[in-house]
Motif scaffolding. Structure first.
Motif, mmCIF file in Angstrom:
data_model
loop_
_atom_site.group_PDB
_atom_site.id
_atom_site.type_symbol
_atom_site.label_atom_id
_atom_site.label_comp_id
_atom_site.label_asym_id
_atom_site.label_seq_id
_atom_site.Cartn_x
_atom_site.Cartn_y
_atom_site.Cartn_z
ATOM 1 N N LEU A 196 0.828 -1.195 0.000
ATOM 2 C CA LEU A 196 0.000 0.000 0.000
ATOM 3 C C LEU A 196 0.865 1.248 0.000
ATOM 4 O O LEU A 196 1.916 1.279 0.639
ATOM 5 N N PHE A 197 0.395 2.287 -0.708
ATOM 6 C CA PHE A 197 1.026 3.595 -0.563
ATOM 7 C C PHE A 197 -0.035 4.687 -0.595
ATOM 8 O O PHE A 197 -1.087 4.540 -1.221
ATOM 9 N N HIS A 198 0.238 5.760 0.110
ATOM 10 C CA HIS A 198 -0.708 6.862 0.264
ATOM 11 C C HIS A 198 0.110 8.105 0.592
ATOM 12 O O HIS A 198 1.292 8.007 0.941
ATOM 13 N N THR A 199 -0.500 9.279 0.492
ATOM 14 C CA THR A 199 0.164 10.498 0.946
ATOM 15 C C THR A 199 -0.594 11.065 2.146
ATOM 16 O O THR A 199 -1.825 11.016 2.201
ATOM 17 N N PHE A 200 0.167 11.614 3.068
ATOM 18 C CA PHE A 200 -0.419 12.190 4.275
ATOM 19 C C PHE A 200 -1.372 13.330 3.927
ATOM 20 O O PHE A 200 -2.394 13.533 4.578
ATOM 21 N N ARG A 201 -1.044 14.079 2.868
ATOM 22 C CA ARG A 201 -1.818 15.269 2.518
ATOM 23 C C ARG A 201 -2.912 14.997 1.479
ATOM 24 O O ARG A 201 -3.461 15.940 0.903
ATOM 25 N N ASP A 202 -3.232 13.756 1.247
ATOM 26 C CA ASP A 202 -4.296 13.421 0.301
ATOM 27 C C ASP A 202 -5.599 14.086 0.760
ATOM 28 O O ASP A 202 -6.131 13.771 1.820
ATOM 29 N N GLY A 203 -6.121 14.982 -0.064
ATOM 30 C CA GLY A 203 -7.326 15.714 0.311
ATOM 31 C C GLY A 203 -8.607 15.088 -0.185
ATOM 32 O O GLY A 203 -9.694 15.609 0.081
ATOM 33 N N ALA A 204 -8.524 13.987 -0.922
ATOM 34 C CA ALA A 204 -9.714 13.335 -1.464
ATOM 35 C C ALA A 204 -10.039 12.047 -0.713
ATOM 36 O O ALA A 204 -11.175 11.846 -0.255
ATOM 37 N N VAL A 205 -9.068 11.155 -0.610
ATOM 38 C CA VAL A 205 -9.237 9.902 0.136
ATOM 39 C C VAL A 205 -8.320 9.970 1.346
ATOM 40 O O VAL A 205 -7.098 10.073 1.194
ATOM 41 N N PRO A 206 -8.865 9.937 2.554
ATOM 42 C CA PRO A 206 -8.034 10.127 3.749
ATOM 43 C C PRO A 206 -6.994 9.035 3.911
ATOM 44 O O PRO A 206 -7.233 7.863 3.605
ATOM 45 N N VAL A 207 -5.810 9.433 4.384
ATOM 46 C CA VAL A 207 -4.728 8.488 4.602
ATOM 47 C C VAL A 207 -5.138 7.413 5.601
ATOM 48 O O VAL A 207 -4.618 6.287 5.576
ATOM 49 N N GLU A 208 -6.102 7.722 6.456
ATOM 50 C CA GLU A 208 -6.578 6.731 7.429
ATOM 51 C C GLU A 208 -7.111 5.473 6.760
ATOM 52 O O GLU A 208 -7.105 4.396 7.368
ATOM 53 N N ASP A 209 -7.589 5.585 5.498
ATOM 54 C CA ASP A 209 -8.093 4.386 4.819
ATOM 55 C C ASP A 209 -6.992 3.339 4.653
ATOM 56 O O ASP A 209 -7.207 2.153 4.919
ATOM 57 N N SER A 210 -5.811 3.768 4.218
ATOM 58 C CA SER A 210 -4.707 2.813 4.073
ATOM 59 C C SER A 210 -4.237 2.303 5.430
ATOM 60 O O SER A 210 -3.908 1.115 5.583
ATOM 61 N N LEU A 211 -4.212 3.199 6.423
ATOM 62 C CA LEU A 211 -3.811 2.785 7.766
ATOM 63 C C LEU A 211 -4.789 1.754 8.330
ATOM 64 O O LEU A 211 -4.380 0.782 8.978
ATOM 65 N N LEU A 212 -6.055 1.967 8.068
ATOM 66 C CA LEU A 212 -7.075 1.050 8.557
ATOM 67 C C LEU A 212 -6.936 -0.325 7.928
ATOM 68 O O LEU A 212 -6.993 -1.353 8.620
ATOM 69 N N PHE A 213 -6.723 -0.369 6.617
ATOM 70 C CA PHE A 213 -6.561 -1.651 5.927
ATOM 71 C C PHE A 213 -5.310 -2.365 6.421
ATOM 72 O O PHE A 213 -5.324 -3.576 6.679
ATOM 73 N N ALA A 214 -4.219 -1.600 6.576
ATOM 74 C CA ALA A 214 -2.973 -2.207 7.064
ATOM 75 C C ALA A 214 -3.139 -2.763 8.467
ATOM 76 O O ALA A 214 -2.612 -3.832 8.793
ATOM 77 N N ALA A 215 -3.857 -2.027 9.310
ATOM 78 C CA ALA A 215 -4.077 -2.503 10.675
ATOM 79 C C ALA A 215 -4.864 -3.805 10.683
ATOM 80 O O ALA A 215 -4.573 -4.724 11.469
ATOM 81 N N LYS A 216 -5.850 -3.902 9.803
ATOM 82 C CA LYS A 216 -6.636 -5.132 9.722
ATOM 83 C C LYS A 216 -5.807 -6.292 9.166
ATOM 84 O O LYS A 216 -5.977 -7.440 9.573
ATOM 85 N N LEU A 217 -4.904 -5.988 8.221
ATOM 86 C CA LEU A 217 -3.996 -7.021 7.727
ATOM 87 C C LEU A 217 -3.108 -7.539 8.853
ATOM 88 O O LEU A 217 -2.907 -8.754 8.998
ATOM 89 N N ALA A 218 -2.579 -6.615 9.651
ATOM 90 C CA ALA A 218 -1.732 -7.019 10.773
ATOM 91 C C ALA A 218 -2.525 -7.865 11.758
ATOM 92 O O ALA A 218 -2.018 -8.869 12.286
ATOM 93 N N GLN A 219 -3.758 -7.460 11.998
ATOM 94 C CA GLN A 219 -4.620 -8.205 12.927
ATOM 95 C C GLN A 219 -4.874 -9.627 12.428
ATOM 96 O O GLN A 219 -4.959 -10.575 13.217
ATOM 97 N N ALA A 220 -4.979 -9.787 11.091
ATOM 98 C CA ALA A 220 -5.229 -11.102 10.497
ATOM 99 C C ALA A 220 -3.940 -11.855 10.200
ATOM 100 O O ALA A 220 -3.982 -12.957 9.662
ATOM 101 N N ASN A 221 -2.781 -11.263 10.535
ATOM 102 C CA ASN A 221 -1.477 -11.886 10.298
ATOM 103 C C ASN A 221 -1.200 -12.081 8.806
ATOM 104 O O ASN A 221 -0.596 -13.075 8.387
ATOM 105 N N VAL A 222 -1.662 -11.109 7.993
ATOM 106 C CA VAL A 222 -1.393 -11.109 6.559
ATOM 107 C C VAL A 222 -0.241 -10.136 6.291
ATOM 108 O O VAL A 222 -0.324 -8.967 6.667
ATOM 109 N N PRO A 223 0.846 -10.567 5.662
ATOM 110 C CA PRO A 223 2.005 -9.685 5.467
ATOM 111 C C PRO A 223 1.691 -8.537 4.512
ATOM 112 O O PRO A 223 0.929 -8.689 3.551
#
Length: 293
Positions: A196-223
Motif C-alpha cells: 500500500l502507498f498513500h500520501t499524508f496530505r491526500d485531500g480526497a481519500v483520507p490516509v486513514e483508509d490505508s492505515l485502517l486496511f494495514a491494521a486489519k492485515l496485521a490483525q489477520a497476520n497477513v504480510p
C-alpha cells in the motif's frame, strides 16, 4: 509486445487489455512470467487513463505481463457489478494463462483510488459464494495472489463525503452492501499479501483508509508493506512527468519511489512465496489501536 483487447460482458465499455511480452520466435507463445492486472481509479465514474497504460507499461518493462481492466462505471457501477467484472477478468487471464504465458498462481492486482477499492474488494471477497455464482466462476479462477493499493478507497467515508453511496449501493440490501463496501471489515486469512502507498496530505481519500486496511492485515497476520509519503495530493499515479498532465503538483520524486518499491516487493513475493506465507508470532496488544474498528 503483443497487444490485445477482450470484451468481458455485453457492456462494450467493460474490457480487458493485455500487454504481453513477445518472444523473438514469433510463432511461439509469450514468455512464461508473472502478471499484474491494473484497475484505474476514477471514482467509479470513469477509468483514469493516467492510472492505466503508464502503470501497465511500467510493470511490463519490469518483467511482468500486464493487463488493464476497464470496469463498469457511472450508472452501471452499482455493487457488485464492478466486482463481477474483476472476477471475469481474472478468470479470462487464468483460463488463457498458457496462451498468454502467465504463471497462473502469480497474478497481482494493482488498483488506484476507486480502483484500489475494487482491488481491495477482490482481495477480500474473492471466495464469497454469492458473487462466484453471479459471475459463474470458481474461487480458483478469481483469487488474486497479491494486492498493490495506491491511495485506495477502503472505507465508505469517501463515498459518503462525495454523496456517491446511494449510487453505488443502488436498490440492493443497504445494510449488507454498506458492510461489504467497507473492505477493512472483510480482511481475513483469505486476503493476499499487500503493498500500500498513500500520501499524508491526500485531500480526497483520507490516509486513514490505508492505515485502517494495514491494521486489519496485521490483525489477520497477513504480510504487507506500507508507505506513507508526507507530501503530495490525490491521484499522483506514477508521480512523474509521464503522468503529470503538465501539472507540477502531480510530480513528486519521493512518491515516485512507490513503483520501483512495488516491483521489488512483487519479485520477492513471487520468487520466495514461502516467506510471505510463514506465520508471524506476535505478542498480543494490551488494547486495540484507536484506528482498528
Amino acid at each position: 509486445m503483443i497487444y490485445k483487447t477482450y470484451s468481458l460482458t455485453e457492456n462494450k465499455g467493460v474490457k480487458l487489455t493485455a500487454y504481453l511480452y513477445k518472444p523473438l520466435d514469433t510463432n511461439a507463445t509469450p514468455d512464461l512470467r508473472p502478471a499484474v492486472l491494473v484497475f484505474p481509479g476514477g471514482g467509479y465514474s470513469f477509468c483514469s487513463e493516467r492510472e492505466a497504460e503508464p502503470i501497465a507499461l511500467s510493470y511490463l518493462n519490469a518483467g511482468f505481463h500486464a493487463f488493464i481492466l476497464d470496469y463498469s462505471i457511472g450508472a452501471d457501477a452499482v455493487f457488485p457489478r464492478p466486482l463481477l467484472d474483476a472476477f471475469l477478468a481474472m478468470r479470462l487471464i487464468r483460463s488463457h494463462s498458457a496462451e498468454f504465458g502467465v504463471i497462473p498462481d502469480k497474478i497481482a492486482v494493482c488498483g488506484f483510488s476507486a480502483g484500489g477499492h475494487l482491488a481491495a474488494s477482490l482481495g477480500t471477497l474473492w471466495d464469497r459464494e454469492e458473487f462466484l455464482k453471479l459471475a459463474d466462476c470458481s474461487a480458483e479462477d478469481v483469487k488474486p495472489n497479491a494486492l498493490i493499493l495506491g491511495y485506495p478507497v477502503i472505507s465508505t467515508s469517501w463515498m459518503e463525503q462525495q454523496n456517491q453511496l446511494d449510487r453505488i449501493i443502488g436498490n440492493g440490501d443497504w445494510e449488507k452492501t454498506y458492510s461489504l463496501l467497507n473492505t477493512q471489515n472483510q480482511v481475513g486469512l483469505q486476503t493476499p499479501p499487500s503493498f500500500l502507498f498513500h500520501t499524508f496530505r491526500d485531500g480526497a481519500v483520507p490516509v486513514e483508509d490505508s492505515l485502517l486496511f494495514a491494521a486489519k492485515l496485521a490483525q489477520a497476520n497477513v504480510p504487507f508493506e506500507l508507505h506513507i509519503y508526507p507530501n503530495g495530493g490525490h491521484g499522483l499515479s506514477l508521480a512523474t512527468e509521464i503522468t503529470s498532465c503538465g501539472a507540477a503538483c502531480n510530480v513528486d520524486p519521493d512518491v515516485a519511489g512507490w513503483m520501483p518499491r512495488s516491483i521489488a516487493w512483487l519479485k520477492r513475493l513471487f520468487e520466495r512465496p514461502e516467506e510471505a506465507s510463514a506465520p508471524v508470532h506476535k505478542a498480543p496488544f494490551s488494547k486495540k489501536l484507536p484506528f482498528i474498528g
